[in-house]
Design a protein around this motif. Sequence first.
Motif, short mmCIF file in Angstrom:
data_model
loop_
_atom_site.label_atom_id
_atom_site.label_comp_id
_atom_site.label_asym_id
_atom_site.label_seq_id
_atom_site.Cartn_x
_atom_site.Cartn_y
_atom_site.Cartn_z
N VAL A 1 10.02 0.13 3.35
CA VAL A 1 9.51 1.49 3.15
C VAL A 1 10.21 2.09 1.94
CG1 VAL A 1 9.15 3.77 4.17
CG2 VAL A 1 9.10 1.73 5.62
N GLY A 2 9.47 2.21 0.84
CA GLY A 2 10.02 2.79 -0.37
C GLY A 2 9.69 4.27 -0.48
N PRO A 3 10.03 4.89 -1.60
CA PRO A 3 9.77 6.32 -1.76
C PRO A 3 8.29 6.69 -1.64
CG PRO A 3 11.34 5.56 -3.41
CD PRO A 3 10.81 4.33 -2.72
N ALA B 1 11.38 -4.70 -5.61
CA ALA B 1 11.04 -4.01 -6.85
C ALA B 1 9.73 -3.26 -6.72
CB ALA B 1 10.97 -5.01 -8.00
N ARG B 2 8.79 -3.82 -5.98
CA ARG B 2 7.47 -3.19 -5.86
C ARG B 2 7.54 -1.86 -5.13
NH1 ARG B 2 3.84 -0.55 -5.07
NH2 ARG B 2 1.60 -1.01 -4.92
N VAL B 3 8.31 -1.77 -4.06
CA VAL B 3 8.38 -0.50 -3.33
C VAL B 3 9.37 0.46 -3.97
CG1 VAL B 3 7.68 -1.58 -1.18
CG2 VAL B 3 10.11 -1.34 -1.65
N LEU C 1 14.52 -0.75 5.36
CA LEU C 1 14.00 -2.02 5.86
C LEU C 1 14.06 -2.03 7.38
CD1 LEU C 1 15.74 -4.56 3.43
CD2 LEU C 1 13.55 -3.39 3.15
N ARG C 2 12.95 -2.39 8.00
CA ARG C 2 12.90 -2.46 9.46
C ARG C 2 12.18 -3.75 9.87
NH1 ARG C 2 14.77 2.07 11.87
NH2 ARG C 2 15.24 3.73 10.36
N GLY D 1 0.80 -1.21 0.00
CA GLY D 1 0.00 0.00 0.00
C GLY D 1 0.83 1.26 0.00
N PRO D 2 0.19 2.44 -0.03
CA PRO D 2 0.91 3.72 -0.06
C PRO D 2 1.63 4.00 1.25
CG PRO D 2 -1.44 4.09 0.16
CD PRO D 2 -1.27 2.63 -0.09
#
Length: 351
Positions: free
Chosen positions: A337-339, A304-306, A312-313, A219-220
């Motif tokens: 946690v991606g951009p 790749a998805r994020v 990473l936590r 999700g966002p």
Amino acid sequence: MDLTAGYTDGWRRQPSPLGGRATSGQWSVIAALWLLAEWTRDATPGWRSEIVTGTAAERTTEPWPQPPASVGDFEVAPGTASVLLSLVQPGPNRPYEPNRPPAEATAEVLALLADRIPVTDPRGTVLLAYLAEQLTGPYVDLLRVSTGGDDLHLIQRDSSGRTLHLTVAAAPVTEPPPVLAADGADAALRTRLACLITLLSAHLWVNNNNPVTFRVWLGPRGDADPRTAAADWWTRTREEEPDEPPQLRPVTVEDLDAGLYTIVRGSLLELFDGSWSGVEEWPQVPPGHLTRHLYRDLLDLLLARVGGAPDLRCHGYLPVEEIENDEDDYYGTVVFVGPSDVAVLDLDLTC
């Protein structure tokens, strides 16, 4: 917030694009076939598959020493079918025995599949072999039916009469697995993740009754602070409201890779010799083993998805170096946690 689980998950089963409800054994076939489509999507020539599940007479009622006249609603025309594998009784009150060496049947099925599914790399090769093994498992009967063309038609029946009719045929390009329209833009990804999770849980076991369970949320991102975003997503994906904020520790991609490998190594059923003496006493997962490709594909897809270089936590159990015998809680969560997006991976090794 979208949850993706395995098609055999006992508590939060992934909805099936097929409709109906396949057995766990059938899902090992289906998930392997769909994942093969993803892993061979650029192969030439292409191929397609079709799967239909149903019911037929049970083995005790109608054994298959010879091809039957029908399998459920499917009519078998005379002279069009051959029995590739069948369990039959050699005499009254005798146990059922295979009509031929199972390894011989597996080799024949593998050759039939390989003629129609172009495999171009080691992971596809090992997955194709796994598919052949599942089609010729220890408790099934298997027919090959000819319809006059080059298409491969296999009908598998289990002991209780549940059937799976598999068709593999040539196509201009490889046909992707089916998806649920409700899954939107992530539909293809969720089908692929569900296949990976299903196959990992088929191989990895906590004990005789409990497989290792994987679940994924996508999700966002939300909050601009990656620590806050990770804590928020961890909290939102718990079944019960936690009493206090989570203590999430940073991990690297290398840590996560090592942790997943250690889980595979400590849970792979075929490595277990009946006694537990710590992971250092266990053999390494064989090079090229299917589970190595499965967990790495799962990890690569989430990264790749994020996108970007995700933060990473981790909370809870992630055995980066070894499995502790006195570990109280074999449940871990990794938050990617991606951009702009977040993925949450739960690793459940509880009984």
